[in-house]
Motif scaffolding. Structure first.
Motif, mmCIF file in Angstrom:
data_model
loop_
_atom_site.group_PDB
_atom_site.id
_atom_site.type_symbol
_atom_site.label_atom_id
_atom_site.label_comp_id
_atom_site.label_asym_id
_atom_site.label_seq_id
_atom_site.Cartn_x
_atom_site.Cartn_y
_atom_site.Cartn_z
ATOM 1 N N LYS A 211 -11.334 -1.152 3.501
ATOM 2 C CA LYS A 211 -12.424 -1.932 2.918
ATOM 3 C C LYS A 211 -12.672 -3.123 3.831
ATOM 4 O O LYS A 211 -11.738 -3.861 4.164
ATOM 5 C CB LYS A 211 -12.061 -2.422 1.510
ATOM 6 N N ASP A 212 -13.919 -3.296 4.263
ATOM 7 C CA ASP A 212 -14.300 -4.424 5.121
ATOM 8 C C ASP A 212 -13.394 -4.546 6.347
ATOM 9 O O ASP A 212 -12.997 -5.650 6.736
ATOM 10 C CB ASP A 212 -14.288 -5.739 4.323
ATOM 11 N N GLY A 213 -13.023 -3.411 6.922
ATOM 12 C CA GLY A 213 -12.214 -3.410 8.132
ATOM 13 C C GLY A 213 -10.732 -3.591 7.915
ATOM 14 O O GLY A 213 -9.948 -3.557 8.871
ATOM 15 N N LEU A 214 -10.311 -3.797 6.689
ATOM 16 C CA LEU A 214 -8.893 -4.044 6.373
ATOM 17 C C LEU A 214 -8.275 -2.838 5.685
ATOM 18 O O LEU A 214 -8.877 -2.254 4.772
ATOM 19 C CB LEU A 214 -8.756 -5.273 5.466
ATOM 20 N N LEU A 215 -7.067 -2.482 6.094
ATOM 21 C CA LEU A 215 -6.332 -1.411 5.444
ATOM 22 C C LEU A 215 -5.826 -1.905 4.093
ATOM 23 O O LEU A 215 -5.101 -2.895 4.014
ATOM 24 C CB LEU A 215 -5.157 -0.977 6.325
ATOM 25 N N GLN A 216 -6.207 -1.208 3.030
ATOM 26 C CA GLN A 216 -5.802 -1.601 1.680
ATOM 27 C C GLN A 216 -4.488 -0.933 1.260
ATOM 28 O O GLN A 216 -3.619 -1.563 0.670
ATOM 29 C CB GLN A 216 -6.903 -1.221 0.682
ATOM 30 N N GLN A 217 -4.361 0.354 1.589
ATOM 31 C CA GLN A 217 -3.152 1.095 1.211
ATOM 32 C C GLN A 217 -3.156 2.417 1.959
ATOM 33 O O GLN A 217 -4.220 3.006 2.195
ATOM 34 C CB GLN A 217 -3.122 1.353 -0.303
ATOM 35 N N CYS A 218 -1.996 2.882 2.341
ATOM 36 C CA CYS A 218 -1.862 4.202 2.963
ATOM 37 C C CYS A 218 -0.673 4.903 2.315
ATOM 38 O O CYS A 218 0.462 4.417 2.396
ATOM 39 C CB CYS A 218 -1.677 4.089 4.472
ATOM 40 N N ASP A 219 -0.943 6.025 1.663
ATOM 41 C CA ASP A 219 0.127 6.735 0.961
ATOM 42 C C ASP A 219 -0.332 8.156 0.668
ATOM 43 O O ASP A 219 -1.452 8.546 1.032
ATOM 44 C CB ASP A 219 0.488 6.002 -0.335
ATOM 45 N N THR A 220 0.509 8.923 -0.005
ATOM 46 C CA THR A 220 0.126 10.270 -0.403
ATOM 47 C C THR A 220 -0.981 10.183 -1.458
ATOM 48 O O THR A 220 -1.105 9.161 -2.163
ATOM 49 C CB THR A 220 1.315 11.023 -1.010
ATOM 50 N N PRO A 221 -1.794 11.229 -1.596
ATOM 51 C CA PRO A 221 -2.840 11.202 -2.631
ATOM 52 C C PRO A 221 -2.280 10.896 -4.026
ATOM 53 O O PRO A 221 -2.860 10.110 -4.777
ATOM 54 C CB PRO A 221 -3.445 12.604 -2.551
ATOM 55 N N ARG A 222 -1.141 11.492 -4.375
ATOM 56 C CA ARG A 222 -0.568 11.264 -5.709
ATOM 57 C C ARG A 222 -0.145 9.816 -5.902
ATOM 58 O O ARG A 222 -0.387 9.217 -6.952
ATOM 59 C CB ARG A 222 0.621 12.222 -5.910
ATOM 60 N N ALA A 223 0.469 9.219 -4.871
ATOM 61 C CA ALA A 223 0.906 7.824 -4.981
ATOM 62 C C ALA A 223 -0.283 6.886 -5.104
ATOM 63 O O ALA A 223 -0.238 5.904 -5.854
ATOM 64 C CB ALA A 223 1.763 7.448 -3.776
ATOM 65 N N LEU A 224 -1.359 7.166 -4.361
ATOM 66 C CA LEU A 224 -2.562 6.333 -4.467
ATOM 67 C C LEU A 224 -3.135 6.383 -5.870
ATOM 68 O O LEU A 224 -3.604 5.374 -6.403
ATOM 69 C CB LEU A 224 -3.632 6.804 -3.478
ATOM 70 N N TYR A 225 -3.097 7.566 -6.462
ATOM 71 C CA TYR A 225 -3.664 7.742 -7.801
ATOM 72 C C TYR A 225 -2.790 7.096 -8.867
ATOM 73 O O TYR A 225 -3.289 6.428 -9.778
ATOM 74 C CB TYR A 225 -3.817 9.239 -8.093
ATOM 75 N N ASP A 226 -1.488 7.277 -8.740
ATOM 76 C CA ASP A 226 -0.564 6.796 -9.774
ATOM 77 C C ASP A 226 -0.254 5.310 -9.663
ATOM 78 O O ASP A 226 -0.058 4.643 -10.682
ATOM 79 C CB ASP A 226 0.753 7.579 -9.718
ATOM 80 N N ARG A 227 -0.180 4.778 -8.419
ATOM 81 C CA ARG A 227 0.203 3.377 -8.246
ATOM 82 C C ARG A 227 -0.667 2.710 -7.179
ATOM 83 O O ARG A 227 -0.188 2.390 -6.078
ATOM 84 C CB ARG A 227 1.681 3.255 -7.872
ATOM 85 N N PRO A 228 -1.940 2.526 -7.481
ATOM 86 C CA PRO A 228 -2.817 1.844 -6.519
ATOM 87 C C PRO A 228 -2.341 0.420 -6.264
ATOM 88 O O PRO A 228 -1.910 -0.276 -7.182
ATOM 89 C CB PRO A 228 -4.188 1.868 -7.206
ATOM 90 N N ALA A 229 -2.417 -0.015 -4.999
ATOM 91 C CA ALA A 229 -1.888 -1.323 -4.617
ATOM 92 C C ALA A 229 -2.750 -2.468 -5.100
ATOM 93 O O ALA A 229 -2.269 -3.599 -5.237
ATOM 94 C CB ALA A 229 -1.737 -1.395 -3.092
ATOM 95 N N ASN A 230 -4.030 -2.208 -5.327
ATOM 96 C CA ASN A 230 -4.927 -3.266 -5.794
ATOM 97 C C ASN A 230 -6.082 -2.665 -6.579
ATOM 98 O O ASN A 230 -6.225 -1.436 -6.666
ATOM 99 C CB ASN A 230 -5.423 -4.132 -4.624
ATOM 100 N N ALA A 231 -6.904 -3.539 -7.141
ATOM 101 C CA ALA A 231 -7.998 -3.082 -8.000
ATOM 102 C C ALA A 231 -9.037 -2.283 -7.218
ATOM 103 O O ALA A 231 -9.661 -1.371 -7.770
ATOM 104 C CB ALA A 231 -8.656 -4.290 -8.679
ATOM 105 N N PHE A 232 -9.223 -2.603 -5.930
ATOM 106 C CA PHE A 232 -10.194 -1.842 -5.137
ATOM 107 C C PHE A 232 -9.755 -0.389 -5.005
ATOM 108 O O PHE A 232 -10.540 0.535 -5.231
ATOM 109 C CB PHE A 232 -10.379 -2.455 -3.748
ATOM 110 N N VAL A 233 -8.502 -0.166 -4.629
ATOM 111 C CA VAL A 233 -7.992 1.208 -4.487
ATOM 112 C C VAL A 233 -8.050 1.917 -5.836
ATOM 113 O O VAL A 233 -8.434 3.084 -5.923
ATOM 114 C CB VAL A 233 -6.557 1.207 -3.924
ATOM 115 N N ALA A 234 -7.692 1.204 -6.897
ATOM 116 C CA ALA A 234 -7.715 1.787 -8.239
ATOM 117 C C ALA A 234 -9.101 2.270 -8.609
ATOM 118 O O ALA A 234 -9.272 3.348 -9.188
ATOM 119 C CB ALA A 234 -7.226 0.755 -9.257
ATOM 120 N N GLY A 235 -10.113 1.484 -8.264
ATOM 121 C CA GLY A 235 -11.484 1.840 -8.608
ATOM 122 C C GLY A 235 -12.101 2.853 -7.674
ATOM 123 O O GLY A 235 -13.044 3.549 -8.035
ATOM 124 N N PHE A 236 -11.566 2.947 -6.450
ATOM 125 C CA PHE A 236 -12.153 3.852 -5.460
ATOM 126 C C PHE A 236 -11.552 5.248 -5.526
ATOM 127 O O PHE A 236 -12.249 6.246 -5.333
ATOM 128 C CB PHE A 236 -11.973 3.279 -4.050
#
Length: 364
Positions: A211-236
């Motif tokens: 987002k805006d040139g910054l890496l928000q989170q890098c993980d497996t698809p399941r980890a991104l879905y289950d434990r998003p690091a921030n509200a942006f990842v959660a909503g995206f």
């Protein structure tokens, strides 16, 4: 094959102020891994890919391929092959000629070119089209030719920039399955760019969200879905998106439409005395309950019938404003437009809390 490393790599475009299209990206891609870069338009994902390909300058930091610093190496010296959104096929050449052209430029002998092209064509189910010109092919077939052109070069790294964007929905699903299976078979390190988070979740070993040139989170698809690091990842990440609402928090729990949703002790500790939090809940963790039970009052504004499931969109009053919630329900018995229903949290383990200002996850 080779591993790829972005080491605080930045691309800065001049302006007032300068635009940091990619901002200190640090990312390790393992040998043979399929990594997807995903994000909205303008997030820097295509720029990051072009930096790796040598098509964009690296203003700060470095990029390594196979342990070798390629920051200042020209594209032809990086041992990469790129598949673009546009097929970029030569219209006057046959499929076989298009696929073997890069090898011809290298001075590879005709017999070897023919063997490599035929092998790639068999892999991609293109054998019967080898003598056709691109104009005689469908969009999906042209995209497979572009893939074949990359495969015959046997590069260390495949780079794919939204290669399925020009295909219709059904063909996209079919082709992305083919690409994932092909990558598994070849074992070539692959970095794939898309704005489609469903595509990202179904193809990548890992997914990097920008987002805006910054890496928000890098993980497996399941980890991104289950434990998003921030509200942006959660909503995206997730379709439909997670319900995210800023709500008051009391000593008993989060307050939604006068209903107190209990929170765990860990959640209270993480909230650290905040008066309000960003409360996240996915549509499948909500449900419509009988009117006699406690729940949020929702007026149904839209019902998307998807077959087995239905998505119910409706307004819930939180504070002084009406907020839109989405609930996933059984597609055989959805409510009707304008109906007033009660909605409650079915699975309290699926509650996510984020800081209302920074958006960072409040639980470890």
């Amino acid at each position: 094959m080779a591993e790829v490393s972005y080491i605080k790599a930045s691309r800065v475009f001049s302006g007032n102020p300068p635009v940091r299209a990619v901002d200190e990206l640090s990312l390790e891609v393992a040998d043979g891994e399929f990594l997807v870069l995903v994000g909205p338009s303008g997030s820097g994902k295509s720029t990051a890919l072009r930096m790796l390909a040598g098509l964009e300058d690296i203003d700060e930091g470095a990029i390594n391929i196979g342990g070798k610093d390629v920051t200042n190496v020209p594209p032809k010296g990086r041992d990469i092959a790129m598949v673009f959104q546009s097929y970029a096929l030569y219209p006057h050449m046959t499929v076989a000629e298009n696929m073997g052209f890069a090898l011809k430029l290298r001075g590879v002998n005709k017999a070897e070119i023919k063997a490599k092209v035929e092998e790639a064509a068999k892999m991609l189910d293109l054998t019967k089209y080898l003598e056709r010109k691109p104009k005689a092919l469908s969009g999906g077939q042209r995209q497979r030719v572009a893939m074949g052109r990359a495969i015959v070069r046997e590069p260390s790294v495949f780079l794919m920039d939204e290669p399925l964007s020009n295909l219709d929905a059904k063909l996209r699903v079919e082709t992305r399955a083919n690409i994932a299976a092909l990558q598994q078979r070849l074992g070539t390190t692959t970095i794939y760019v898309t704005h489609d988070q469903v595509e990202a979740m179904t193809m990548g070993h890992r997914v990097a969200v920008l987002k805006d040139g910054l890496l928000q989170q890098c993980d497996t698809p399941r980890a991104l879905y289950d434990r998003p690091a921030n509200a942006f990842v959660a909503g995206f990440i997730g379709s439909p998106a997670m319900n995210l609402k800023t709500v008051p928090i009391t000593s008993e729990g989060a307050k939604l439409d006068g209903v107190i949703v209990p929170l765990s002790r860990a959640a209270f500790d993480a909230a650290g005395g905040l008066d309000e939090v960003t409360f996240g809940i996915r549509p499948e963790a909500l449900g419509i309950v009988p009117s006699t039970e406690e729940g949020m009052d929702m007026t149904v504004e839209l019902v998307e019938e998807l077959g087995a499931d239905a998505l119910v969109h409706g307004a819930v009053k939180i504070g002084d404003s009406a907020q839109r919630f989405v609930v996933r329900v059984d597609g055989r018995t959805p409510p009707t437009l304008g109906q007033h229903v009660k909605v409650a949290v079915r699975d309290h383990s699926e509650i996510h809390l984020f800081h209302p200002e920074t958006g960072e996850r409040l639980e470890a």
